[in-house]
Motif scaffolding. Structure first.
Motif, PDB file in Angstrom:
ATOM      1  N   ASP A 188       0.256  -0.974  -0.055  1.00 15.08           N
ATOM      2  CA  ASP A 188       0.237   0.101  -0.402  1.00 15.08           C
ATOM      3  C   ASP A 188       0.733   1.309  -0.191  1.00 15.08           C
ATOM      4  OD1 ASP A 188      -1.747   1.811   0.757  1.00 15.08           O
ATOM      5  OD2 ASP A 188      -2.215   1.428   2.681  1.00 15.08           O
ATOM      6  N   PHE A 189       1.550   1.484  -1.084  1.00 16.28           N
ATOM      7  CA  PHE A 189       2.340   2.571  -1.721  1.00 16.28           C
ATOM      8  C   PHE A 189       2.164   3.885  -1.368  1.00 16.28           C
ATOM      9  CE2 PHE A 189       3.385  -1.078  -4.008  1.00 16.28           C
ATOM     10  CZ  PHE A 189       4.383  -1.417  -3.392  1.00 16.28           C
ATOM     11  N   ALA A 190       0.851   4.163  -1.188  1.00 19.81           N
ATOM     12  CA  ALA A 190      -0.044   5.737  -1.769  1.00 19.81           C
ATOM     13  C   ALA A 190      -0.282   6.068   0.683  1.00 19.81           C
ATOM     14  CB  ALA A 190      -0.997   5.595  -2.000  1.00 19.81           C
ATOM     15  N   GLN A 221       4.086   3.891  -6.596  1.00 22.73           N
ATOM     16  CA  GLN A 221       2.454   3.904  -7.012  1.00 22.73           C
ATOM     17  C   GLN A 221       2.189   4.452  -7.969  1.00 22.73           C
ATOM     18  OE1 GLN A 221       0.332   3.110  -4.895  1.00 22.73           O
ATOM     19  NE2 GLN A 221      -1.387   4.474  -6.297  1.00 22.73           N
ATOM     20  N   GLU A 225       0.128   3.143 -11.023  1.00 21.66           N
ATOM     21  CA  GLU A 225      -0.950   4.370 -11.806  1.00 21.66           C
ATOM     22  C   GLU A 225      -0.289   4.873 -13.344  1.00 21.66           C
ATOM     23  OE1 GLU A 225      -0.783   7.906  -8.935  1.00 21.66           O
ATOM     24  OE2 GLU A 225      -1.243   7.527  -7.674  1.00 21.66           O
ATOM     25  N   HIS A 262       1.473  -6.458  -9.564  1.00 18.48           N
ATOM     26  CA  HIS A 262       0.627  -5.156 -10.518  1.00 18.48           C
ATOM     27  C   HIS A 262       1.342  -5.438 -11.734  1.00 18.48           C
ATOM     28  CE1 HIS A 262      -1.461  -2.616  -7.371  1.00 18.48           C
ATOM     29  NE2 HIS A 262      -0.564  -2.777  -6.722  1.00 18.48           N
TER      30      HIS A 262
END
Length: 497
Positions: A188-190, A221, A225, A262
């Motif tokens: 959970d990089f954010a 992150q 995206e 990812h």
């Protein structure tokens, strides 16, 4: 457990008389309460707040000599003893408190803190959990439990505990700091970057490694995206003086993002890295794995190159970071079926992690591995009669009717179709010999090449491939951690018919 000697009542009453004479406020508290124990406790708290820990402890002990059944006083004595690094005395005192009142969340939390300091992990964990059961809003207990589970590498449960602590206490910088590290492990990089920024806002500065982790989190992150090139371009500015080499960031981003699922971002990074070194077998195969291309085994040039590069860091990474313990667990399982062997083969021996576990089973242990780097580490460790550089299948095919034990911890994960290997293994074994192996478990029937580059297998596929063997036992296990989460596997014992 340390024995706590309370003063004689006559000594305490003499102290009370002196205090009444010298401290008018103390005398008024005694007169109001009708009992000196309460006044002694108030005085002890004043000493404690002003850092006079030894005097506070003596004052609490004096109060306890008058009211030895007061659990709050025992807890006070425990807390001030811990504050002055007398942890054994603190442990005795808090256990006395809990014997008198086992339903006090505050006392259980005190025990948890003392046991944690003494590195009594089991007692501390139990006490934190009891605290939370009695008081679910005890933010400090949630945080203490989370930090303890963090140290135990139980990352998912640790993350849940620390998140609960943050929800209950928004202004604890340490909780946000821990949340940042655990969020990174959970990919959970954010959330990682937010937590670190909140820790800084709450005046908890970040050390250089943590600042590096924050910069990685923001970069990863952005890659998730869909902004891979932009993320790599912006990374040096984000990291500042803490920046790492871009090649290391790209390499680790590929590994972390593929492990976290990812795959689109990982594939873009993988293509970029392969374009830089188109002849690199490691980059080529791992990109193929991320892209989900069909293969029946990992290429030998990948295995040899990858493990030659990995050998010096292999043990630390596998044992400490990934919590790998397959050789020991498999040896324990093996011992339940047979006490000894005359000819043993450690197939894919790596750095020799299994040697110490296997030597007790017999005098002859041969280690085989394709990587020269890994064999060099195995030679340093010792324990082998002979070390051989060879591909596993090739070695088995030219070594007939020899072994009564083949041991393969984390070797079959580089083969998709297990049929050829298991047929060759049967040919290399004597009748009644045992084959101890580990596999990662596939979600579907057959076998699957995973983004990690390792194959996962169904038990049904293994049984079909092992036509020359009987399955004596198959035990579910946690093979290692992957992106902070356990990897499901099986430890299996086969017997040659």
């Amino acid at each position: 457990m340390t024995n706590i000697q309370l003063p004689d009542i006559s000594v305490t009453m003499a102290l009370v008389a002196n205090l009444k004479a010298s401290l008018p406020d103390f005398g008024r508290i005694v007169d109001q309460c009708g009992h000196p124990a309460h006044a002694l406790r108030q005085l002890g708290l004043v000493h404690w707040e002003n850092g006079r820990f030894d005097t506070a402890a003596r004052t609490f002990a004096a109060a306890l000599s008058l009211t030895p059944d007061d659990p709050d006083l025992w807890r006070d004595l425990a807390s001030v003893s811990s504050a002055s690094d007398r942890d054994e005395q603190a442990l005795t005192a808090i256990r006395m408190s809990l014997e008198l009142d086992p339903h006090s969340a505050q006392s259980w939390q005190t025990l948890a803190g003392v046991a944690d300091r003494l590195d009594d992990i089991e007692t501390a964990e139990d006490a934190y959990r009891r605290t939370i059961a009695l008081n679910p809003k005890a933010a400090a207990a949630h945080l203490g439990l989370g930090l303890l589970l963090f140290r135990k590498k139980h990352y998912e449960e640790a993350l849940a505990a620390v998140r609960a602590s943050v929800e209950l206490d928004h202004v604890n910088g340490l909780a946000h700091y821990a949340l940042g590290h655990l969020s990174f492990i959970a990919s959970d990089f954010a959330g990682c970057a937010r937590a670190f920024d909140e820790a800084v806002r709450l005046t908890l500065p970040l050390d250089p490694p943590t600042r590096q982790k924050r910069a990685r989190a923001l970069t990863f992150q952005a890659m998730i995206e869909g902004r891979v090139q932009e993320a790599l371009r912006d990374y040096p500015e984000i990291a500042g003086d803490d920046r790492e080499e871009l090649d290391i960031i790209a390499r680790d981003a590929f590994s972390v993002l593929s492990a976290a699922g990812h795959l689109e971002a990982a594939a873009e990074i993988g293509r970029m890295r392969l374009a830089e070194k188109p002849d690199d077998p490691v980059r080529r195969y791992l990109l193929d794995a991320v892209l989900g291309r069909t293969m029946t085994a990992a290429p030998t040039d990948y295995i040899e190159t990858y493990f030659d590069q990995f050998a010096p860091q292999f043990d630390g990474k596998l044992l400490e970071t990934l919590q790998y313990n397959a050789p020991r667990q498999m040896a324990k399982l093996l011992a339940e079926h047979r006490a000894g062997f005359s000819q043993m083969l450690d197939l894919g021996c790596g750095t020799g992690l299994a040697a110490g576990e296997l030597r007790s089973f017999g005098p002859t242990l041969i280690g085989v591995d394709l990587s020269s780097g890994m064999l060099a580490e195995a030679a340093k460790r010792g324990g082998y009669t002979e070390l051989v550089k060879s591909e596993a299948l090739a070695y088995l095919e030219v070594t007939p009717n020899r072994f009564d034990l083949i041991f393969a911890a984390d070797s079959l994960i580089y083969f998709g179709d297990l049929g050829p290997l298991l047929r060759a293994a049967a040919g290399a074994m004597v009748r009644g010999g045992l084959f101890a192996l580990s596999i990662e478990v596939a979600a579907e029937e057959g076998f699957t090449l995973q983004p990690s580059g390792r194959f996962a297998h169904s038990l049904a596929h293994l049984k079909t491939a092992a036509a020359d063997f009987d399955v004596l036992e198959a035990v579910e296990c946690k093979i290692r951690l992957e992106a902070g989460r356990p990897v499901r596997g099986l430890y299996i014992i086969l017997e040659k018919r």
